[in-house]
Design a protein around this motif. Structure first.
Motif, PDB file in Angstrom:
ATOM      1  N   GLY A 163       0.828  -1.214   0.000  1.00 30.73           N
ATOM      2  CA  GLY A 163       0.000   0.000   0.000  1.00 30.73           C
ATOM      3  C   GLY A 163       0.854   1.251   0.000  1.00 30.73           C
ATOM      4  N   LEU A 164       1.641   1.396  -1.065  1.00 32.13           N
ATOM      5  CA  LEU A 164       2.570   2.529  -1.144  1.00 32.13           C
ATOM      6  C   LEU A 164       1.836   3.857  -1.319  1.00 32.13           C
ATOM      7  CD1 LEU A 164       5.132   0.859  -3.569  1.00 32.13           C
ATOM      8  CD2 LEU A 164       5.550   1.439  -1.183  1.00 32.13           C
ATOM      9  N   MET A 165       0.661   3.806  -1.952  1.00 29.54           N
ATOM     10  CA  MET A 165      -0.010   5.046  -2.325  1.00 29.54           C
ATOM     11  C   MET A 165      -1.067   5.447  -1.303  1.00 29.54           C
ATOM     12  SD  MET A 165       1.309   6.027  -5.088  1.00 29.54           S
ATOM     13  CE  MET A 165       1.234   6.097  -6.857  1.00 29.54           C
ATOM     14  N   PRO A 166      -1.233   6.746  -1.078  1.00 31.87           N
ATOM     15  CA  PRO A 166      -2.363   7.202  -0.264  1.00 31.87           C
ATOM     16  C   PRO A 166      -3.672   6.989  -1.029  1.00 31.87           C
ATOM     17  CG  PRO A 166      -1.174   9.083  -1.158  1.00 31.87           C
ATOM     18  CD  PRO A 166      -0.403   7.867  -1.556  1.00 31.87           C
ATOM     19  N   VAL A 167      -4.778   7.266  -0.390  1.00 30.87           N
ATOM     20  CA  VAL A 167      -6.084   7.031  -1.008  1.00 30.87           C
ATOM     21  C   VAL A 167      -6.188   7.772  -2.355  1.00 30.87           C
ATOM     22  CG1 VAL A 167      -7.210   8.967   0.162  1.00 30.87           C
ATOM     23  CG2 VAL A 167      -8.549   6.970  -0.472  1.00 30.87           C
ATOM     24  N   GLU A 168      -6.950   7.189  -3.254  1.00 30.87           N
ATOM     25  CA  GLU A 168      -7.091   7.738  -4.607  1.00 30.87           C
ATOM     26  C   GLU A 168      -8.295   8.670  -4.611  1.00 30.87           C
ATOM     27  OE1 GLU A 168      -6.296   4.804  -8.074  1.00 30.87           O
ATOM     28  OE2 GLU A 168      -8.438   5.137  -8.024  1.00 30.87           O
ATOM     29  N   ALA A 169      -8.051   9.986  -4.708  1.00 29.47           N
ATOM     30  CA  ALA A 169      -9.157  10.919  -4.477  1.00 29.47           C
ATOM     31  C   ALA A 169      -9.451  11.829  -5.660  1.00 29.47           C
ATOM     32  CB  ALA A 169      -8.871  11.763  -3.234  1.00 29.47           C
ATOM     33  N   SER A 170      -8.908  11.508  -6.831  1.00 24.84           N
ATOM     34  CA  SER A 170      -9.248  12.328  -7.999  1.00 24.84           C
ATOM     35  C   SER A 170      -9.227  11.464  -9.246  1.00 24.84           C
ATOM     36  CB  SER A 170      -8.257  13.490  -8.164  1.00 24.84           C
ATOM     37  OG  SER A 170      -7.037  13.020  -8.695  1.00 24.84           O
ATOM     38  N   GLU A 171      -9.852  11.968 -10.311  1.00 23.86           N
ATOM     39  CA  GLU A 171      -9.853  11.233 -11.584  1.00 23.86           C
ATOM     40  C   GLU A 171      -8.427  11.097 -12.112  1.00 23.86           C
ATOM     41  OE1 GLU A 171     -12.546  12.918 -14.530  1.00 23.86           O
ATOM     42  OE2 GLU A 171     -14.200  12.290 -13.231  1.00 23.86           O
ATOM     43  N   LYS A 320       3.091  37.073 -14.902  1.00 24.72           N
ATOM     44  CA  LYS A 320       2.873  36.509 -16.233  1.00 24.72           C
ATOM     45  C   LYS A 320       3.049  34.997 -16.249  1.00 24.72           C
ATOM     46  CE  LYS A 320       3.137  40.547 -18.857  1.00 24.72           C
ATOM     47  NZ  LYS A 320       3.807  41.500 -17.927  1.00 24.72           N
ATOM     48  N   LEU A 321       3.681  34.472 -15.198  1.00 23.81           N
ATOM     49  CA  LEU A 321       3.960  33.037 -15.190  1.00 23.81           C
ATOM     50  C   LEU A 321       2.881  32.282 -14.423  1.00 23.81           C
ATOM     51  CD1 LEU A 321       7.799  33.153 -14.651  1.00 23.81           C
ATOM     52  CD2 LEU A 321       6.630  32.224 -16.630  1.00 23.81           C
ATOM     53  N   VAL A 322       1.688  32.287 -14.966  1.00 18.29           N
ATOM     54  CA  VAL A 322       0.598  31.561 -14.313  1.00 18.29           C
ATOM     55  C   VAL A 322       0.601  30.125 -14.819  1.00 18.29           C
ATOM     56  CG1 VAL A 322      -1.885  31.453 -13.933  1.00 18.29           C
ATOM     57  CG2 VAL A 322      -0.747  33.672 -14.143  1.00 18.29           C
ATOM     58  N   LYS A 323       0.683  29.196 -13.884  1.00 17.20           N
ATOM     59  CA  LYS A 323       0.691  27.774 -14.242  1.00 17.20           C
ATOM     60  C   LYS A 323      -0.678  27.186 -13.952  1.00 17.20           C
ATOM     61  CE  LYS A 323       4.760  27.042 -15.761  1.00 17.20           C
ATOM     62  NZ  LYS A 323       4.854  26.547 -17.144  1.00 17.20           N
ATOM     63  N   GLU A 324      -1.129  26.278 -14.821  1.00 23.69           N
ATOM     64  CA  GLU A 324      -2.448  25.676 -14.639  1.00 23.69           C
ATOM     65  C   GLU A 324      -2.350  24.228 -14.187  1.00 23.69           C
ATOM     66  OE1 GLU A 324      -5.655  27.839 -17.573  1.00 23.69           O
ATOM     67  OE2 GLU A 324      -5.148  25.745 -17.870  1.00 23.69           O
ATOM     68  N   LEU A 325      -3.270  23.854 -13.336  1.00 21.14           N
ATOM     69  CA  LEU A 325      -3.362  22.457 -12.931  1.00 21.14           C
ATOM     70  C   LEU A 325      -4.840  22.098 -12.865  1.00 21.14           C
ATOM     71  CD1 LEU A 325      -1.853  19.914 -11.891  1.00 21.14           C
ATOM     72  CD2 LEU A 325      -2.165  20.797  -9.593  1.00 21.14           C
ATOM     73  N   ARG A 326      -5.198  21.018 -13.573  1.00 20.27           N
ATOM     74  CA  ARG A 326      -6.600  20.591 -13.561  1.00 20.27           C
ATOM     75  C   ARG A 326      -6.746  19.372 -12.671  1.00 20.27           C
ATOM     76  NH1 ARG A 326      -9.823  22.721 -17.645  1.00 20.27           N
ATOM     77  NH2 ARG A 326      -8.607  24.165 -18.909  1.00 20.27           N
ATOM     78  N   LEU A 327      -7.763  19.381 -11.830  1.00 23.15           N
ATOM     79  CA  LEU A 327      -8.040  18.167 -11.079  1.00 23.15           C
ATOM     80  C   LEU A 327      -9.528  18.053 -10.795  1.00 23.15           C
ATOM     81  CD1 LEU A 327      -8.271  18.912  -7.722  1.00 23.15           C
ATOM     82  CD2 LEU A 327      -5.868  19.308  -8.133  1.00 23.15           C
ATOM     83  N   THR A 328      -9.950  16.800 -10.699  1.00 24.50           N
ATOM     84  CA  THR A 328     -11.359  16.499 -10.460  1.00 24.50           C
ATOM     85  C   THR A 328     -11.450  15.626  -9.221  1.00 24.50           C
ATOM     86  OG1 THR A 328     -11.564  16.415 -12.863  1.00 24.50           O
ATOM     87  CG2 THR A 328     -13.457  15.657 -11.578  1.00 24.50           C
ATOM     88  N   PRO A 329     -11.781  16.229  -8.058  1.00 28.71           N
ATOM     89  CA  PRO A 329     -11.871  15.418  -6.840  1.00 28.71           C
ATOM     90  C   PRO A 329     -13.013  14.414  -6.964  1.00 28.71           C
ATOM     91  CG  PRO A 329     -11.896  17.777  -6.345  1.00 28.71           C
ATOM     92  CD  PRO A 329     -12.095  17.636  -7.815  1.00 28.71           C
ATOM     93  N   THR A 330     -12.789  13.221  -6.460  1.00 31.75           N
ATOM     94  CA  THR A 330     -13.827  12.184  -6.565  1.00 31.75           C
ATOM     95  C   THR A 330     -14.259  11.650  -5.204  1.00 31.75           C
ATOM     96  OG1 THR A 330     -12.056  10.588  -6.867  1.00 31.75           O
ATOM     97  CG2 THR A 330     -13.157  11.346  -8.852  1.00 31.75           C
ATOM     98  N   LEU A 331     -13.612  12.124  -4.148  1.00 31.46           N
ATOM     99  CA  LEU A 331     -13.890  11.543  -2.844  1.00 31.46           C
ATOM    100  C   LEU A 331     -14.041  12.665  -1.812  1.00 31.46           C
ATOM    101  CD1 LEU A 331     -14.029   8.652  -1.636  1.00 31.46           C
ATOM    102  CD2 LEU A 331     -11.631   8.912  -1.001  1.00 31.46           C
ATOM    103  N   ILE A 332     -15.225  12.755  -1.209  1.00 28.31           N
ATOM    104  CA  ILE A 332     -15.472  13.784  -0.192  1.00 28.31           C
ATOM    105  C   ILE A 332     -14.579  13.499   1.013  1.00 28.31           C
ATOM    106  CG2 ILE A 332     -17.198  14.597   1.482  1.00 28.31           C
ATOM    107  CD1 ILE A 332     -19.276  14.329  -0.755  1.00 28.31           C
ATOM    108  N   GLY A 333     -13.920  14.555   1.510  1.00 26.72           N
ATOM    109  CA  GLY A 333     -13.032  14.349   2.651  1.00 26.72           C
ATOM    110  C   GLY A 333     -12.085  15.511   2.823  1.00 26.72           C
TER     111      GLY A 333
END
Ligand code: CUA
Length: 472
Positions: A163-171, A320-333
């Motif tokens: 179980g190396l990874m923490p809970v999977e909470a996004s798409e 001017k250096l605005v970086k974008e990150l998209r994420l879709t949470p899937t787990l309430i918490g």
């Protein structure tokens, strides 16, 4: 195991006083090994000596068990002497065994192999692995193959169980975990391939007691080399393709995505919701809806990272250096943003709460926050609590570590140097950004942190002054 001849022994002299040995061996060679010719048969040491000069054979095969042939003399004169040549002492006493002169015991099939090698070199052809040993090799490969498969499954299961990874909470986390787990499988296979081959060789091909011979010498194996070059190349290219696909999947924009501006600074995060004008120190997100984070930094490079969402993005200084990150949470918490870029002394503690909630809860939160956000006094009160101001400055007249804020605004303040000042906007602002400039009488000069100049925005300071104004 065997010491294969270097020259091409095709002319053999057989020495034995027993006709059965001589004739038997000759017909055996004739029948089975056309590349080897018995050019002479001698019945004693003297006869062999005479035949040697006359026939110049490539190999002498001597009956090991023949009393008429002095094999010690033979060895001394032909092997170790000035005539140094190849002599093979063969004992046929035991039904299925032969003993050659260097005391190696060969089984019947090994003699076959040995003679096979002899015959092959005799014809000038490259040494080919004899049939029997190829069958044995295939058996070893089959066993190793099965062991590799078993070990791969076991190692893979073991790594997954850790179980190396923490809970999977996004798409995005799903996409990344799929790729990661494929990597783990390949790693399990490569680990098993190497370790099984290694351990199998150590155990099965261990040197037998008394065996002092060298192992077989290999110049190379073109097929194997081509395979271990093209195989990994294909695998790496496959992963490059899958990696590119995963990257594209994690960045795929959705039409109903909404924007949150993320501002990183030493050493805190702040989140702005442009749709509603809300500003927050926690990142609140509705579940199952894509959010576009627009990241900037006010000072050095920071990096936005929520391990449960897997994705990570640097925040760079400069508007001017605005970086974008998209994420879709899937787990309430509740989760935590961490800073994943070493950014100074408090880097390890640069965290902020992330709250994933239902759309209804999120709407309610936005409504509540925007009510606060549109009122400077409410905002100022919020900042005062959030930045810990009210831990030292009371709002009810109590003297704590610093002067109370109650009834402060607009009044005369006695300073430590004996002068006075009026607590107006300019004085309050100065006291927040440069607290040592004009210290109030009766308070320690260096007790207030001098970091608010960097931590607070101008608007936040103005909000707090508006709030202090109301504390009459
Ligand atoms: Cu910001 Cu580390």
């Amino acid at each position: 195991m065997t010491s294969r001849p270097e020259a091409n022994p095709r002319r053999v002299l057989i020495v034995s006083s027993h006709p059965l040995f001589r004739e038997g061996l000759r017909s055996l060679l004739q029948e089975r090994r056309p590349g080897i010719e018995a050019i002479g048969l001698a019945t004693s040491t003297d006869e062999a000596l005479a035949a040697l000069d006359r026939l110049a054979p490539d190999l002498v095969i001597v009956d090991h068990d023949d009393a008429a042939v002095n094999r010690e003399e033979f060895l001394a004169r032909f092997v170790e002497g000035e005539r140094a040549m190849r002599v093979m002492l063969v004992s046929l006493k035991e039904a299925d065994r032969a003993v050659v002169y260097d005391r190696h015991t060969l089984t019947a099939s090994q003699i076959e192999d040995w003679l096979g090698g002899l015959a092959a070199t005799a014809r000038g052809a490259p040494l080919s692995a004899p049939q029997t040993s190829r069958r044995v090799e295939m058996k070893h490969f089959a066993i190793v193959g099965v062991l590799v498969i078993v070990a791969t499954v076991a190692v893979n299961a073991g790594l997954n169980a850790v179980g190396l990874m923490p809970v999977e909470a996004s798409e995005q986390a799903r996409v990344i975990d799929r790729l990661f787990s494929l990597h783990v499988t390949v790693i399990s296979f490569l680990f098993s391939l190497i370790v099984v081959f290694l351990l199998y060789s150590v155990v099965v091909f261990r040197r037998k007691p008394g065996d002092t011979s060298d192992g077989d010498h290999f110049e190379g194996h073109t097929g194997l080399e081509v395979a271990w070059t093209l195989g990994p190349l294909a695998l790496v290219m496959l992963f490059a393709g899958l990696g590119a696909q995963a990257l594209a999947d994690t960045r795929r924009p959705e039409p109903n995505a909404y924007v949150v501006k993320v501002v990183a600074s030493q050493w805190s995060w702040s989140f702005e919701y442009p749709d509603s004008g809300v500003t927050s120190t926690s990142l609140n997100l509705p579940v199952n809806r894509q959010v576009v984070l627009q990241l900037t930094s006010q000072d050095v490079i920071h990096s936005f990272w929520v391990p449960e969402f897997r994705v990570k993005q640097d925040a760079l200084p400069g508007d001017k250096l605005v970086k974008e990150l998209r994420l879709t949470p899937t787990l309430i918490g509740q989760y935590k943003v961490r800073c994943a870029e070493l950014c100074g002394r408090q880097h390890a503690y640069m965290e902020a709460p992330v709250v994933v909630m239902s759309q209804a809860d999120f709407d309610a939160w936005i409504t509540k926050e925007s009510a606060i956000s549109n009122d400077p006094v409410a905002r100022g009160k919020k900042w005062a609590a959030q930045y810990g101001c009210t831990a030292c400055h009371s709002i009810d007249g109590t003297k704590i570590v610093g002067p109370t804020w109650k009834g402060l605004y607009g009044h005369e303040v006695a300073l430590a140097d004996g002068t006075t000042a009026t607590a107006d906007d300019a004085y309050l602002r100065e006291s927040i950004v440069d607290p040592t400039a004009r210290v109030v009488q009766g308070f320690a000069p260096n007790i207030m942190p001098q970091t608010f100049k960097d931590r607070l925005q101008d608007q936040q300071i103005s909000d707090m002054i508006e709030y202090i104004k109301t504390l009459k």
